[in-house]
Design an enzyme around this catalytic site. Sequence first.
Site, PDB file in Angstrom:
ATOM      1  N   GLY A   1       7.776  28.951   2.802  1.00 24.06           N
ATOM      2  CA  GLY A   1       7.341  29.954   1.821  1.00 24.06           C
ATOM      3  C   GLY A   1       8.295  29.968   0.641  1.00 24.06           C
ATOM      4  O   GLY A   1       9.352  30.608   0.697  1.00 24.06           O
TER       5      GLY A   1
ATOM      6  N   THR B   1       6.716  29.361  -3.028  1.00 21.68           N
ATOM      7  CA  THR B   1       5.939  29.757  -4.205  1.00 21.68           C
ATOM      8  C   THR B   1       5.529  31.232  -4.134  1.00 21.68           C
ATOM      9  O   THR B   1       5.146  31.744  -3.081  1.00 21.68           O
ATOM     10  CB  THR B   1       4.667  28.874  -4.325  1.00 21.68           C
ATOM     11  OG1 THR B   1       5.077  27.510  -4.253  1.00 21.68           O
ATOM     12  CG2 THR B   1       3.943  29.110  -5.623  1.00 21.68           C
TER      13      THR B   1
ATOM     14  N   THR C   1       6.032  28.037 -10.959  1.00 21.77           N
ATOM     15  CA  THR C   1       6.999  26.952 -10.809  1.00 21.77           C
ATOM     16  C   THR C   1       8.425  27.408 -11.106  1.00 21.77           C
ATOM     17  O   THR C   1       9.378  26.743 -10.720  1.00 21.77           O
ATOM     18  CB  THR C   1       6.616  25.795 -11.761  1.00 21.77           C
ATOM     19  OG1 THR C   1       5.222  25.541 -11.629  1.00 21.77           O
ATOM     20  CG2 THR C   1       7.363  24.533 -11.425  1.00 21.77           C
TER      21      THR C   1
ATOM     22  N   GLU D   1      10.472  15.002   0.683  1.00 23.79           N
ATOM     23  CA  GLU D   1       9.093  15.493   0.558  1.00 23.79           C
ATOM     24  C   GLU D   1       8.294  14.633  -0.423  1.00 23.79           C
ATOM     25  O   GLU D   1       7.189  14.183  -0.134  1.00 23.79           O
ATOM     26  CB  GLU D   1       9.131  16.947   0.089  1.00 23.79           C
ATOM     27  CG  GLU D   1       7.789  17.582  -0.081  1.00 23.79           C
ATOM     28  CD  GLU D   1       7.893  18.929  -0.793  1.00 23.79           C
ATOM     29  OE1 GLU D   1       7.718  19.942  -0.134  1.00 23.79           O
ATOM     30  OE2 GLU D   1       8.161  18.949  -2.013  1.00 23.79           O
TER      31      GLU D   1
HETATM   32  C1  LIG Z   1      -3.270  23.660  -1.347  1.00 23.13           C
HETATM   33  C2  LIG Z   1      -1.886  24.054  -1.760  1.00 23.13           C
HETATM   34  C3  LIG Z   1      -0.886  24.091  -0.806  1.00 23.13           C
HETATM   35  C4  LIG Z   1       0.402  24.524  -1.167  1.00 23.13           C
HETATM   36  N1  LIG Z   1       1.364  24.653  -0.184  1.00 23.13           N
HETATM   37  C5  LIG Z   1       2.544  25.261  -0.498  1.00 23.13           C
HETATM   38  C6  LIG Z   1       3.479  25.593   0.546  1.00 23.13           C
HETATM   39  O1  LIG Z   1       3.279  25.290   1.722  1.00 23.13           O
HETATM   40  N2  LIG Z   1       4.599  26.268   0.196  1.00 23.13           N
HETATM   41  C7  LIG Z   1       4.869  26.643  -1.096  1.00 23.13           C
HETATM   42  O2  LIG Z   1       5.913  27.242  -1.329  1.00 23.13           O
HETATM   43  N3  LIG Z   1       4.015  26.311  -2.099  1.00 23.13           N
HETATM   44  C8  LIG Z   1       2.864  25.640  -1.829  1.00 23.13           C
HETATM   45  N4  LIG Z   1       1.962  25.346  -2.836  1.00 23.13           N
HETATM   46  C9  LIG Z   1       2.273  25.730  -4.206  1.00 23.13           C
HETATM   47  C10 LIG Z   1       2.498  24.538  -5.117  1.00 23.13           C
HETATM   48  O3  LIG Z   1       3.749  23.964  -4.857  1.00 23.13           O
HETATM   49  C11 LIG Z   1       2.339  25.041  -6.566  1.00 23.13           C
HETATM   50  O4  LIG Z   1       0.983  25.391  -6.751  1.00 23.13           O
HETATM   51  C12 LIG Z   1       2.736  23.997  -7.574  1.00 23.13           C
HETATM   52  O5  LIG Z   1       4.118  23.723  -7.477  1.00 23.13           O
HETATM   53  C13 LIG Z   1       2.422  24.477  -8.993  1.00 23.13           C
HETATM   54  O6  LIG Z   1       2.913  25.768  -9.189  1.00 23.13           O
HETATM   55  P1  LIG Z   1       1.947  26.969  -9.697  1.00 23.13           P
HETATM   56  O7  LIG Z   1       0.659  26.852  -8.981  1.00 23.13           O
HETATM   57  O8  LIG Z   1       2.702  28.217  -9.575  1.00 23.13           O
HETATM   58  O9  LIG Z   1       1.683  26.607 -11.196  1.00 23.13           O
HETATM   59  P2  LIG Z   1       2.323  27.296 -12.484  1.00 23.13           P
HETATM   60  O10 LIG Z   1       3.811  27.277 -12.392  1.00 23.13           O
HETATM   61  O11 LIG Z   1       1.637  28.588 -12.699  1.00 23.13           O
HETATM   62  O12 LIG Z   1       1.879  26.260 -13.605  1.00 23.13           O
HETATM   63  C14 LIG Z   1       0.507  26.092 -14.012  1.00 23.13           C
HETATM   64  C15 LIG Z   1       0.407  24.796 -14.813  1.00 23.13           C
HETATM   65  O13 LIG Z   1       1.274  24.886 -15.957  1.00 23.13           O
HETATM   66  C16 LIG Z   1       2.182  23.797 -15.953  1.00 23.13           C
HETATM   67  N5  LIG Z   1       3.482  24.264 -16.487  1.00 23.13           N
HETATM   68  C17 LIG Z   1       4.201  25.353 -16.111  1.00 23.13           C
HETATM   69  N6  LIG Z   1       5.330  25.440 -16.840  1.00 23.13           N
HETATM   70  C18 LIG Z   1       5.337  24.370 -17.686  1.00 23.13           C
HETATM   71  C19 LIG Z   1       6.235  23.886 -18.667  1.00 23.13           C
HETATM   72  N7  LIG Z   1       7.378  24.515 -18.944  1.00 23.13           N
HETATM   73  N8  LIG Z   1       5.914  22.756 -19.345  1.00 23.13           N
HETATM   74  C20 LIG Z   1       4.759  22.108 -19.091  1.00 23.13           C
HETATM   75  N9  LIG Z   1       3.862  22.513 -18.173  1.00 23.13           N
HETATM   76  C21 LIG Z   1       4.149  23.629 -17.478  1.00 23.13           C
HETATM   77  C22 LIG Z   1       2.300  23.329 -14.523  1.00 23.13           C
HETATM   78  O14 LIG Z   1       2.674  21.970 -14.461  1.00 23.13           O
HETATM   79  C23 LIG Z   1       0.871  23.561 -14.007  1.00 23.13           C
HETATM   80  O15 LIG Z   1       0.070  22.477 -14.333  1.00 23.13           O
HETATM   81  C24 LIG Z   1       0.687  24.858  -2.522  1.00 23.13           C
HETATM   82  C25 LIG Z   1      -0.334  24.775  -3.488  1.00 23.13           C
HETATM   83  C26 LIG Z   1      -1.603  24.387  -3.125  1.00 23.13           C
HETATM   84  C27 LIG Z   1      -2.682  24.351  -4.184  1.00 23.13           C
END
Ligand SMILES: Cc1cc2nc3c(=O)[nH]c(=O)nc-3n(C[C@H](O)[C@H](O)[C@H](O)COP(=O)(O)OP(=O)(O)OC[C@H]3O[C@@H](n4cnc5c(N)ncnc54)[C@H](O)[C@@H]3O)c2cc1C
Length: 383
Positions: free
Chosen positions: A122, A124, A130, A241
């Site tokens: 856990g 995110t 991100t 990973e």
């Molecule tokens: C099916 C699934 C399983 C997952 N499993 C896990 C898990 O087990 N544990 C866990 O902790 N997380 C998990 N995740 C979370 C996953 O790691 C995140 O969804 C991923 O890292 C992207 O983060 P976010 O969704 O918060 O996107 P956001 O941070 O909201 O970003 C949205 C978009 O904007 C872009 N972006 C953001 N900031 C910038 C910037 N400064 N410059 C350019 N582009 C930018 C990103 O690249 C992305 O394309 C999972 C996600 C999914 C969909």
Amino acid sequence: MNLGRENHPELRDAVRQLCGKFDSAYWQGIDEKRAYPEAFVAALTEAGWMSALIPEEYGGSGLSLTEASVIMEEVTRSGGNAGCCHGQMYNMNTLLRHGSPEQKKQYLPKIASGELRLQAMGVTEPTAGTDTTRIKTVAVRKGERYVVNGQKVWTSRLQHSELMILLARTTPLDRVAKKSDGMSIFLVDTGSKGLDVRPIRNMVNHETNQVFIDNLEIPVGNLIGEEGKGFRYILDGLNAERILIAAECIGDGYWFIDKSCAYANERVVFDRPIGKNQGIQFPIAECYMEIEAANLMRYKAASLYDQKSSCGAEANMAKHLAAKAAWEAANVCLQTHGGFGFAAEYDVERKFRETRLYLVAPISTNLILSYLAEHVLGLPRSF
Ligand SMILES: Cc1cc2nc3c(=O)[nH]c(=O)nc-3n(C[C@H](O)[C@H](O)[C@H](O)COP(=O)(O)OP(=O)(O)OC[C@H]3O[C@@H](n4cnc5c(N)ncnc54)[C@H](O)[C@@H]3O)c2cc1C
């Protein structure tokens, strides 16, 4: 076809044999029911493949990351979905690298035998995204316990895991010198009071959840490593990973190439196999080239990791190139199949959805590009 299978033939054969028992009908049924592939994961655990990276002294097989990556590649290459089980390999690594001798002795043998599963992490959160340093989940020490409150999102495999690694802030952001300081990781019993788990229905059949944390109590002994250094420990595990996910994408990529070639050879339209047309051949040939190239980077990254050399750039590049190549191969495979590509019985649409995930999770494309720009190319920080 046997493309790209030169390395570790015996290991591949053994994993393939096991995966062969879980055919396309099995994965289609699991996908349709949105179920967890319990029987597959149990078989993988029983055969010892899930504990590949656990050292022999703790009951694992002590294989290298390169070998572990071959296992994951064969899972996706067989038509399966490794998202149900890859978490254990890299989550366990965090415990192995940063856990105390007592924690390792207590948990690793049970994880190796399959008695306990450590499949969930856990990190995110809904508001931080991100920018992990902005997480709002806090752990406050009260005597011999930490009391945790907050919320996580996308916590995968939690309902099929006895243990979870949880990241929480132990020192408020405005009281740390560096924003990446002051976070800690804990080993959490997923059956604990204070965890409210709500599944997220998503595009892939991926067991993932929202987790509401309300006064969760964690014994002090379940802190991994030193308090305040958790974010560093998480980052430390990311290379493994990335490399494992790259290998899964490579397996997907070869699966799409095999499927595309088989269909292009057999499907006859206008009195000739569609594969006779260069409009069909060339995109497949191009995807094959890209998979092969990404595979070289995957082996380079894995070999650096196994030699304990720095491999951050290579691990990120391998994951990015492999995820992109697999996704392109998925698209070409769908196009090659025409309308039948959309029919569930061909597996193409399912694998198409499954492989798409890896351009976003566990790290999205832009963040990898930004890492390379800043840390390898010396370009200015953008955030
Ligand atoms: C099916 C699934 C399983 C997952 N499993 C896990 C898990 O087990 N544990 C866990 O902790 N997380 C998990 N995740 C979370 C996953 O790691 C995140 O969804 C991923 O890292 C992207 O983060 P976010 O969704 O918060 O996107 P956001 O941070 O909201 O970003 C949205 C978009 O904007 C872009 N972006 C953001 N900031 C910038 C910037 N400064 N410059 C350019 N582009 C930018 C990103 O690249 C992305 O394309 C999972 C996600 C999914 C969909």
